[in-house]
Design a protein around this motif. Structure first.
Motif, short mmCIF file in Angstrom:
data_model
loop_
_atom_site.label_atom_id
_atom_site.label_comp_id
_atom_site.label_asym_id
_atom_site.label_seq_id
_atom_site.Cartn_x
_atom_site.Cartn_y
_atom_site.Cartn_z
N VAL A 125 0.84 -1.19 0.00
CA VAL A 125 0.00 0.00 0.00
C VAL A 125 0.87 1.24 0.00
O VAL A 125 1.82 1.34 0.78
N ASP A 126 0.58 2.17 -0.88
CA ASP A 126 1.27 3.47 -0.87
C ASP A 126 0.34 4.47 -0.19
O ASP A 126 -0.62 4.93 -0.80
N GLY A 127 0.61 4.76 1.06
CA GLY A 127 -0.25 5.69 1.78
C GLY A 127 -0.65 5.12 3.13
O GLY A 127 0.00 4.23 3.65
N SER A 128 -1.73 5.66 3.68
CA SER A 128 -2.16 5.25 5.02
C SER A 128 -3.38 4.34 4.93
O SER A 128 -4.10 4.36 3.93
N ILE A 129 -3.58 3.53 5.95
CA ILE A 129 -4.79 2.69 6.01
C ILE A 129 -5.36 2.74 7.43
O ILE A 129 -4.64 3.05 8.39
N CYS A 130 -6.63 2.44 7.54
CA CYS A 130 -7.30 2.44 8.85
C CYS A 130 -8.00 1.11 9.09
O CYS A 130 -9.23 1.04 9.02
N PRO A 131 -7.25 0.05 9.35
CA PRO A 131 -7.90 -1.25 9.57
C PRO A 131 -8.58 -1.31 10.94
O PRO A 131 -8.15 -0.64 11.88
N VAL A 132 -9.63 -2.11 11.01
CA VAL A 132 -10.26 -2.40 12.31
C VAL A 132 -9.79 -3.79 12.70
O VAL A 132 -9.97 -4.76 11.97
N ILE A 133 -9.12 -3.86 13.86
CA ILE A 133 -8.56 -5.13 14.32
C ILE A 133 -9.15 -5.43 15.69
O ILE A 133 -8.98 -4.64 16.62
N ALA A 134 -9.84 -6.54 15.78
CA ALA A 134 -10.50 -6.95 17.04
C ALA A 134 -11.33 -5.81 17.63
O ALA A 134 -11.29 -5.56 18.83
N GLY A 135 -12.04 -5.12 16.77
CA GLY A 135 -12.93 -4.06 17.24
C GLY A 135 -12.25 -2.74 17.53
O GLY A 135 -12.90 -1.78 17.96
N HIS A 136 -10.95 -2.67 17.32
CA HIS A 136 -10.22 -1.42 17.55
C HIS A 136 -9.78 -0.84 16.22
O HIS A 136 -9.28 -1.56 15.35
N LYS A 137 -9.96 0.47 16.08
CA LYS A 137 -9.61 1.09 14.81
C LYS A 137 -8.22 1.72 14.88
O LYS A 137 -7.90 2.46 15.79
N ALA A 179 5.85 -3.22 17.70
CA ALA A 179 4.66 -3.20 18.54
C ALA A 179 3.89 -4.49 18.31
O ALA A 179 3.92 -5.05 17.21
N VAL A 180 3.26 -4.96 19.36
CA VAL A 180 2.46 -6.17 19.24
C VAL A 180 1.10 -5.94 19.92
O VAL A 180 1.03 -5.38 21.00
N PHE A 181 0.06 -6.34 19.21
CA PHE A 181 -1.32 -6.12 19.66
C PHE A 181 -1.98 -7.48 19.85
O PHE A 181 -1.97 -8.32 18.94
N ASP A 182 -2.53 -7.69 21.05
CA ASP A 182 -3.13 -9.00 21.34
C ASP A 182 -4.65 -8.99 21.21
O ASP A 182 -5.32 -9.94 21.61
N GLY A 183 -5.18 -7.90 20.66
CA GLY A 183 -6.63 -7.79 20.53
C GLY A 183 -7.23 -6.86 21.57
O GLY A 183 -8.34 -6.36 21.40
N LYS A 184 -6.49 -6.64 22.64
CA LYS A 184 -6.93 -5.70 23.68
C LYS A 184 -5.91 -4.60 23.88
O LYS A 184 -6.21 -3.42 23.85
N ASN A 185 -4.68 -5.02 24.10
CA ASN A 185 -3.65 -4.06 24.44
C ASN A 185 -2.52 -4.10 23.41
O ASN A 185 -2.29 -5.11 22.77
N ILE A 186 -1.86 -2.97 23.29
CA ILE A 186 -0.72 -2.92 22.38
C ILE A 186 0.50 -2.47 23.17
O ILE A 186 0.42 -1.56 24.00
N ILE A 187 1.62 -3.14 22.94
CA ILE A 187 2.84 -2.74 23.64
C ILE A 187 3.99 -2.59 22.65
O ILE A 187 4.05 -3.29 21.64
N LEU A 188 4.88 -1.66 23.00
CA LEU A 188 6.13 -1.51 22.25
C LEU A 188 7.15 -2.41 22.93
O LEU A 188 7.24 -2.45 24.15
N SER A 189 7.91 -3.12 22.14
CA SER A 189 8.84 -4.06 22.71
C SER A 189 10.12 -4.05 21.91
O SER A 189 10.16 -3.51 20.80
N GLU A 190 11.19 -4.63 22.46
CA GLU A 190 12.45 -4.67 21.74
C GLU A 190 12.86 -6.13 21.53
O GLU A 190 12.81 -6.94 22.46
N PHE A 191 13.23 -6.45 20.32
CA PHE A 191 13.67 -7.80 19.99
C PHE A 191 15.16 -7.89 20.27
O PHE A 191 15.94 -7.13 19.70
N LYS A 192 15.54 -8.82 21.15
CA LYS A 192 16.94 -8.82 21.60
C LYS A 192 17.70 -10.07 21.21
O LYS A 192 18.87 -10.21 21.55
N VAL A 193 17.06 -10.99 20.53
CA VAL A 193 17.72 -12.27 20.23
C VAL A 193 18.69 -12.13 19.06
O VAL A 193 18.30 -11.59 18.03
#
Ligand SMILES: [Mn+2]
Length: 245
Positions: free
Chosen positions: A100-112, A231-245
């Motif tokens: 996609v070239d541009g922005s999108i507004c998906p609805v994921i698990a009821g959250h926009k 960032a990872v979203f589990d359907g309710k909450n979203i968190i920023l995380s760092e991949f360290k492996v």
């Protein structure tokens, strides 16, 4: 789980190429266990230009890891950034990635969500905006594509990597002025679009998680040059995380 990441800048001449690609592959292999969907928010590749019948060298293992995920049923969306503008239909046809070239507004698990690379929010300098328009102009693209890749690919990689040096200890930072401009933009956008729960951007190379006055959250995804943030979203909450492996 839904994963969001941006600004890997794979292929940048100032980065240890193999090492950065291997890290991205390890990440994709790790999230394969629970990923339902992946959103790549731009500047994943430092430079790319695909021709109708020819693509640049490199990125084989990274594309392979994406292909394995796509084959396993993970939906992958790639919003182009200002470095990987010229992804056209190759990855769509070969891997099944939605580009996609541009922005999108998906609805994921009821959250926009509002998702964008973040380089075209309106606060960029005029020179940058002009070049971005030129880069997206079909006639300019046809002219560029008519020049032999022997010249344009090295030029593209050189241009993309200009003014950057890699130092593993350096930290990416936003100037206070830039930070304020992004927050002002997000506040305004959120007030005008009260249905949006999460605004996610890349481009700025900082990891930021900020609650706006409307209650909407603004997340900037960071980068994979110094850190490896996502960032990872589990359907309710979203968190920023760092991949360290
Ligand atoms: Mn960018």
């Amino acid at each position: 789980m839904i994963y969001f990441l941006s600004d890997l800048h794979l292929g940048a001449s100032y980065l240890p190429r193999r090492e950065k690609e291997a890290r991205a592959v390890r990440f994709l292999e790790q999230i394969a266990a629970d990923a339902e969907e992946i959103y790549l928010l731009g500047d994943i590749l430092d430079y790319w230009y695909e021709y109708r019948t020819v693509v640049p060298r490199g990125f084989v293992r990274f594309f392979g890891a994406l292909a394995r995920l796509a084959d396993a049923g993970v939906r992958i969306t790639w919003l182009t950034g200002n470095h990987d503008i010229w992804l056209f239909d190759y990855l769509r046809d070969e891997i099944g990635i939605r580009v996609v070239d541009g922005s999108i507004c998906p609805v994921i698990a009821g959250h926009k969500f509002y998702l964008a690379h973040g380089d075209r929010l309106g606060s960029e300098p005029a020179g940058f905006r002009f070049i971005q328009r030129l880069f997206r102009n079909k006639t300019c693209q046809r002219l560029f594509a008519s020049v032999h890749p022997r010249w344009t690919v090295p030029l593209g990689f050189g241009w993309s990597s200009r003014n950057r040096a890699y130092s593993p200890d350096a930290a990416a930072e936003l100037t206070p002025d830039m930070r304020q401009r992004i927050l002002d933009w997000a506040e305004t956008y959120s007030r005008e679009h009260p249905d949006i729960d999460f605004i996610l951007l890349g481009h700025h190379h900082v990891a930021l998680d900020h609650r706006l006055s409307t209650g909407c959250r603004l997340l900037i995804l960071g980068e994979w040059i110094y850190h490896s943030t996502y960032a990872v979203f589990d359907g309710k909450n979203i968190i920023l995380s760092e991949f360290k492996v």
